[in-house]
Enzyme design. Structure first.
Site, PDB file in Angstrom:
ATOM      1  N   TRP A 186       0.835  -1.221   0.000  1.00  0.00           N
ATOM      2  CA  TRP A 186       0.000   0.000   0.000  1.00  0.00           C
ATOM      3  C   TRP A 186       0.856   1.252   0.000  1.00  0.00           C
ATOM      4  O   TRP A 186       0.372   2.356  -0.229  1.00  0.00           O
ATOM      5  CB  TRP A 186      -1.000  -0.011   1.165  1.00  0.00           C
ATOM      6  CG  TRP A 186      -0.411   0.324   2.518  1.00  0.00           C
ATOM      7  CD1 TRP A 186       0.603  -0.319   3.131  1.00  0.00           C
ATOM      8  CD2 TRP A 186      -0.802   1.396   3.404  1.00  0.00           C
ATOM      9  NE1 TRP A 186       0.868   0.252   4.354  1.00  0.00           N
ATOM     10  CE2 TRP A 186       0.023   1.305   4.557  1.00  0.00           C
ATOM     11  CE3 TRP A 186      -1.767   2.391   3.345  1.00  0.00           C
ATOM     12  CZ2 TRP A 186      -0.092   2.193   5.630  1.00  0.00           C
ATOM     13  CZ3 TRP A 186      -1.877   3.270   4.420  1.00  0.00           C
ATOM     14  CH2 TRP A 186      -1.040   3.170   5.541  1.00  0.00           C
ATOM     15  N   ASP A 187       2.161   1.087   0.231  1.00  0.00           N
ATOM     16  CA  ASP A 187       3.108   2.199   0.149  1.00  0.00           C
ATOM     17  C   ASP A 187       2.902   3.022  -1.120  1.00  0.00           C
ATOM     18  O   ASP A 187       3.049   4.248  -1.116  1.00  0.00           O
ATOM     19  CB  ASP A 187       4.548   1.665   0.096  1.00  0.00           C
ATOM     20  CG  ASP A 187       4.919   0.783   1.269  1.00  0.00           C
ATOM     21  OD1 ASP A 187       4.004   0.204   1.874  1.00  0.00           O
ATOM     22  OD2 ASP A 187       6.117   0.643   1.548  1.00  0.00           O
ATOM     23  N   GLU A 235       0.493  -1.542  12.671  1.00  0.00           N
ATOM     24  CA  GLU A 235       0.500  -3.015  12.735  1.00  0.00           C
ATOM     25  C   GLU A 235       0.897  -3.531  14.109  1.00  0.00           C
ATOM     26  O   GLU A 235       1.016  -4.738  14.292  1.00  0.00           O
ATOM     27  CB  GLU A 235       1.427  -3.578  11.651  1.00  0.00           C
ATOM     28  CG  GLU A 235       0.850  -3.404  10.252  1.00  0.00           C
ATOM     29  CD  GLU A 235       1.869  -3.669   9.157  1.00  0.00           C
ATOM     30  OE1 GLU A 235       3.073  -3.430   9.411  1.00  0.00           O
ATOM     31  OE2 GLU A 235       1.469  -4.099   8.057  1.00  0.00           O
ATOM     32  N   LYS A 255       3.025   1.858  15.977  1.00  0.00           N
ATOM     33  CA  LYS A 255       4.153   1.631  15.071  1.00  0.00           C
ATOM     34  C   LYS A 255       4.330   2.794  14.101  1.00  0.00           C
ATOM     35  O   LYS A 255       5.432   3.247  13.847  1.00  0.00           O
ATOM     36  CB  LYS A 255       3.910   0.351  14.274  1.00  0.00           C
ATOM     37  CG  LYS A 255       5.016  -0.021  13.315  1.00  0.00           C
ATOM     38  CD  LYS A 255       4.611  -1.221  12.473  1.00  0.00           C
ATOM     39  CE  LYS A 255       5.656  -1.545  11.427  1.00  0.00           C
ATOM     40  NZ  LYS A 255       5.113  -2.401  10.365  1.00  0.00           N
ATOM     41  N   GLN A 256       3.216   3.256  13.543  1.00  0.00           N
ATOM     42  CA  GLN A 256       3.299   4.291  12.520  1.00  0.00           C
ATOM     43  C   GLN A 256       1.983   5.038  12.473  1.00  0.00           C
ATOM     44  O   GLN A 256       0.984   4.580  13.003  1.00  0.00           O
ATOM     45  CB  GLN A 256       3.597   3.672  11.163  1.00  0.00           C
ATOM     46  CG  GLN A 256       2.440   2.855  10.589  1.00  0.00           C
ATOM     47  CD  GLN A 256       2.834   2.164   9.295  1.00  0.00           C
ATOM     48  OE1 GLN A 256       3.185   0.997   9.297  1.00  0.00           O
ATOM     49  NE2 GLN A 256       2.784   2.890   8.195  1.00  0.00           N
TER      50      GLN A 256
END
Lengths: 770, 770
Positions: free
Chosen positions: B357-358, B485, B597-598
């Site tokens: 998905w980046d 995640e 995480k992000q």
């Protein structure tokens, strides 16, 4: 559903050789004696589909973990039970034709498992492709009296003649696991040869270096003579064999008795194994087949005297419960506290022969109620693994002890994070088994010497695993998987939180007892475990403020936070093509559905029936049962018992049927892989704890018996605090007899009765509900 | 942190051969041209540690999925990018000694990547173990003008003499992947030989049967003469080579130019490959090294004219941003809509060269803003995979389309249930990219012809994936994994729910537009997709009743249900030994921790800055940023942009620094595996969307520019609806110039300005916050 076997109270009889279902039959006809076991594959050659499995308890191979995406904390290996030397095999040659029931013609086939005696017999008439005709029979048993011994007897009668017969009994160590990767082999050959009349084979398991010596010695009978061994010992490193040749006139018979000893370095000095195995097998041969068998039967007589269940008016139910008891006794007998109960016992390779929570959560009461020493060894097993359970907790940055989900030697073997790291309720069942044992036996010896240490480390684990929720102002347990594995990584699974809370409470209670009554022991324990008052206060605080999810509208405990956000569909809404969910639905689909794999909240009420009142028990059952798909074979029996508790007697019987003949009727269509050994206890529990309503309440035994309408009566044996008891329930009447031991008081229904060897209890059963 | 490279605006220069960090340097010095690429490993022999990777876009091997416990719905394979023929290699022999910089003595070492020209040069002086001395240099480039071509030039000067030199350029197809199981090979040899001056090698990938022909032809230069090829073509099936021998006097020089063509059956008829490759390489040789290089440089000139970013006052920042742009342009140029952007590009094997998905969530704006045709091909890629995305949804018993988490050909390749089945927000980023493209370009052609079908299937997916919660009286999305995640299987991830809601809304809006303005097209669409009014009403209903988790006390959206039940620890509470969490904590520990995480909720505000007002944006940032560990390299840039939006300018710059030189400084200590190609876009985004505040608002371009205090100025290029724009920000001043195209209105800060080629915008920047 299968309906293969004659209804018979003591035997499993198959009257037809069914090549399509050969693996199924092999699973059913498995024999074992705790030390070793094997599937019911044929002695003679069989070129059709077969799954030849022969296993030795505690002998495993560490198969490296393979996952697509490694997670920190995963175990390095999965322990596989190793398929071991085939020691029953014998080639039979008839006028130059190999006896192979997959070829030629087979008539009058009969395979019979005699559960009373632990004997597997098989006979048939074989017409060879060239038209030669023989009657063949085999008998085998694995001695329950000397578990390192097994014996096979083969008889051949010439129906046409004369015939030249060569029988070649062998030991074949060149075996592989059904589930090995890339056809890997798990054994190295380590010698073969002969000592006197015995041939032997030695193998060493790769990596784990278990050494196994297998020795055989044979007696060949013909016209009452014994024949000499032909000088034909085999030169292959993984094989030992000897050939016997004889000529038979028409209607003449020959027999061969093969004695086998299987010894391992788990029990003996590795260097002595060959000598010991040969000596043992020669002694067995000297003793003879029938005396050896009698010794074996004597042990079975004792087992049945302790633990038989008789069902009147339903032969198939009788057969089913005896088969289950038979397999449980074959799998675990409590002689060796390094062993435990693998979900497939000696009947297959699946689940690697490892120990699961099945042991404490399901199997334990059967052994406890029939022979407490056996149960005690299951507890010693966990005590012996305490250090490794502590290591396991440290690996997850937690305190105390986390017992592995799956293990063979105390180390974790499972590698799915949602199970390995999150299905931590397994710790709860171990605490419960300690409590159960102590309450039922009235004996605190295990608890004081070992169990209390286990409890302390379990409590430490929970204290480090909870966290405090500001919004809830309670302690919560986040990110767990409950017994219902169709939910992963949920918050506040009721069963888990409740057991954690109870464990803390029970540990504090027993520490208090020790402090008051056994000061030295308590002091020593404090020193050994570095237990502080502060720690105990912390546990008390957590126990008092543990969060338990509840729906106030329905007035029931909720399986986990957010369960009611799911679409509240019922099992009745499923289509036949949906079953089993795990084979037809993707995992996320299962996870977000309301469907419950197995007893979860209901499991809590099975353990602790007094957690809620009867009205709430019914409300809970009414809510959870229609949502449960019972896709674990462990589920229906627990629901059946709780249905009995709730007074749902018809439902209880309906659920009982789902476990009564799980393997005999191949209910789950997977018995070919092996039998569901740990689930087999379910039907026993459903009768004893469900129909008869057996409970221990403080220091009092209690029953709340009823008779399922489909039966005319049932009876069973238990042993309560050194009092062998016999319980019989017939229509309307409950009879409890004490065979020996001190007098006692028991409760039946709401009344109490005195009981002694000279005074039985006769009481009415509870009325069957409309 | 590393500080290996000279600060230089256009070059990456390494002045020392560092065997310990060889793989790191090889990653940094990777070259690519969308069609193929290779790591910066040496042409000459190197017996030290090295990771020789050479890859061809779209050429993969389907590696069978290996998991311990299979879940229904798992993909059958993971697509691995295959290490392919090493085509740069050449052995060099000096008076019988092999040139190998791991032996002998290396001085005056210099490796230089010229990003302006896409040229990798390397030179050093080598003293052989026997004392012979040469000056060696290599140059290589992969043509951006003709992507099937590459060239290497080697020069050797005798510093002692006379010396006998043998140079043997080769093609080596006997290569393996670093990450192959059991040393598996992925190529079959399929021919080798010579055509005129060209040597060729043909290989076929196992299972996938991609055919690849590699041809080389060389020019040997010595005293201005060309030397003949020695008749020494190699007989091994995986190898082609030719040897050139010459004697050099002291201070005399020789050179060898190696031209290579790499053609695959993806682009040509398999039967023609050898002929075409040989013809192409002979033409390239005919053209010559320098003209070939000039054609290549011309393409780079164009790329830099479109997309350069200039930073004044910080050479290392300048070097960092150019390196990132350089790698992005090397990895994907939008020529081939069957290709996409692998997280490691051509710099390593990790993540299999697949699409994540980046692409849509991060990389897309860079291509969109600099060259919309490139961006359009990324969208066409997803349109071409629509049927497979529909199959993927059906596999999970869902409707519409679920795009794969990881793919190379439209099929799912990832095999963790919590990602594969649950990280479904990926569908949202694809819808967002369609919207972004359409709004920014003002061009509905893609949307009307392809995108709308994608949107319909995405909406269908969401409509089948939501469920209705009775307690909430809202639609919920249960059992998902958000961008963070470090949480799995959560309920109602805000980002996921919000994007699902928005996708439904956007789809309905565009369907309405089509129905009103393009009736035939709409009718045709209805027929093709079986879209009904009822379905649209269902989407409307879901969109209106979508549940979004919110904390009313803090007045922020919550990442998911129950997030506040976690212990609210902060990143500041972590110890150095905890980082990175996924290497130090067990997975359950991470999952139940509050650490993010992000960017997750913050990612939503990056996409849609107007979702919340500025005060709430700040509250959200203040809440989430201290809980975010940024253990995805995609995270800091998104936080940086949102910090810019929130007016947290110092924080924005601090976060920018974490992506600016991620690989050049080996920030994550893993660049040796390859560069973080998709993360590289982050620094570009942080400047353009963050510092300059570029936004599109309806049909208006907007800026909200400021200058980080550490810089004296920055400027960049974009193209907005066929208007090349140049943006320069200096202390206090914002200058926007339009190079060509129609006049327009832009907004800067809160004011609007007319803009045309003859009328630049000069505006003040926003004041830096205290």
């Amino acid at each position: 559903m299968f309906d293969f076997f004659e209804a018979h109270p003591w035997k499993i009889v198959e009257n037809e050789l069914r090549p399509d279902h050969k693996r199924f039959s092999e699973s059913i006809f498995s024999l074992g004696n705790e030390h070793m076991g094997l599937r019911g594959f044929f002695e003679e050659d069989y070129s059709g589909d077969t799954f030849q499995g022969s296993y030795i308890a505690g002998v495993y191979y560490p198969d490296p973990t393979k996952v697509g995406w490694w997670k920190n904390g995963y175990p390095e290996f999965f322990a596989k039970v190793i398929n071991s030397t085939n020691w029953v095999g014998m080639h039979v040659c008839i006028d130059g034709e190999r006896l192979d029931p997959a070829h030629g013609q087979v008539t009058d086939y009969r395979a019979e498992l005699d559960m009373k005696q632990g004997l597997l017999s098989r006979s048939y008439v074989w017409t060879s492709p060239c038209g030669k005709k023989v009657a063949v029979s085999f008998q085998r048993f694995l001695s329950m009296a000397d578990v390192e011994l097994g014996a096979v007897r083969c008889e051949i009668k010439a129906l046409s003649g004369p015939l030249s017969i060569v029988v070649t009994p062998y030991l074949d160590g060149d075996v592989r696991n059904l589930d090995s990767n890339y056809g890997e082999k798990f054994w190295d050959a380590a010698g073969h040869g002969a000592k006197e009349d015995a041939l032997y084979l030695k193998s060493i398991s790769k990596k784990t270096h278990f050494e196994v010596a297998t020795a055989m010695s044979c007696r060949f009978l013909h016209r009452n003579d014994e024949h000499d061994l032909l000088p034909q010992s085999c030169s292959q490193p993984h094989r030992a064999e000897a050939a016997y040749a004889v000529g038979l006139a028409e209607n003449e018979t020959m027999a061969l008795e093969k004695f086998v000893a299987v010894l391992t370095s788990r029990d003996h000095e590795a260097g002595d194994l060959i000598d010991l195995a040969c000596r043992k097998v020669l002694q067995a041969k000297e003793l003879g087949f029938n005396p050896l068998f009698s010794n074996h039967v004597a042990v079975w007589d004792q087992k049945w005297a302790e633990a038989d269940v008789i069902i009147e008016g339903d032969v198939k139910a009788q057969q089913g419960i005896r088969y289950n008891i038979f397999q449980l006794q074959q799998t675990y007998a409590g002689r060796d506290s390094r062993l435990n109960i693998g979900p497939k016992g000696f009947t297959g390779e699946k689940y690697g022969g490892c120990t699961y929570w099945d042991t404490e959560a399901f199997c334990f009461p059967f052994y406890l109620y029939t022979n407490k020493e056996v149960a005690r060894n299951l507890l010693v097993y966990r005590y012996n693994h305490l250090e490794r359970a502590k290591e396991n907790a440290r690996k997850l940055q937690l305190k105390g002890a986390l017992y592995p989900m799956v293990t063979i030697d105390g180390r974790e073997c499972h590698n799915e994070w949602e199970i390995t790291f999150e299905e931590i309720h397994r710790n709860g069942a171990i605490a419960y088994a300690i409590y159960h044992y102590t309450e039922y036996t009235g004996d605190t010896e295990y608890l004081d010497s070992m169990g209390i240490e286990v409890l302390i480390e379990l409590s430490r684990f929970w204290a480090s695993r909870v966290s405090y929720s500001e919004p809830k102002q309670k302690f919560v347990i986040l990110g767990v998987t409950g017994p219902n594995e169709y939910e992963n990584n949920v918050n506040n699974n009721y069963y888990t939180n409740m057991l954690a809370q109870w464990t803390l409470s029970y540990t504090l209670q027993e520490l208090d007892r020790l402090e008051r009554t056994k000061k030295d022991l308590f002091k020593d324990l404090q020193d050994r475990t570095q237990l502080t008052r502060q720690e105990e206060l912390q546990w008390l605080n957590i126990q008092q403020k543990m969060y338990l999810p509840r729906d106030e509208e329905r007035r029931i405990y909720l399986q986990q936070d957010g369960y009611l956000d799911k679409e509240q569909k019922l099992v009745a809404d499923l289509q036949p093509g949906d079953y089993p969910l795990h084979k037809n639905w993707s995992w996320d689909h299962i996870l977000r559905s309301p469907y419950i794999k197995q007893a979860d909240t209901i499991q809590a009420f099975y353990f602790f029936p007094k957690l809620v009142d009867r009205a709430e028990l019914r409300r809970s059952f009414d809510f959870y049962e229609p949502r449960t798909v019972h896709e674990s074979s462990l589920s229906p029996s627990v629901y059946s018992i709780v249905a009995s508790l709730a007074g749902y007697e018809e439902k209880a019987y309906e659920l009982y049927l789902r476990t009564a003949r799980l393997d005999l009727d191949n209910y789950n269509h997977d018995t070919e892989d092996g039998c569901h050994i740990t689930s087999m206890v379910g039907s026993w529990l459903a009768i004893v704890q469900g129909f008869a309503g057996l409970r221990f309440e403080g220091n009092q035994l209690a029953f709340d018996p009823y008779l399922p309408q489909q039966w005319s009566g049932y009876s069973f044996k238990i042993n309560y605090q050194n009092r062998p008891l016999s319980i019989t329930v017939t229509s309307g009447e409950f009879v409890l007899k004490q065979l020996s031991g001190d007098p006692m008081i028991v409760r039946v229904g709401s009344k109490t009765f005195p009981l002694s060897p000279s005074q039985a209890v006769l009481a009415p059963t509870r009325r069957a509900e409309a």
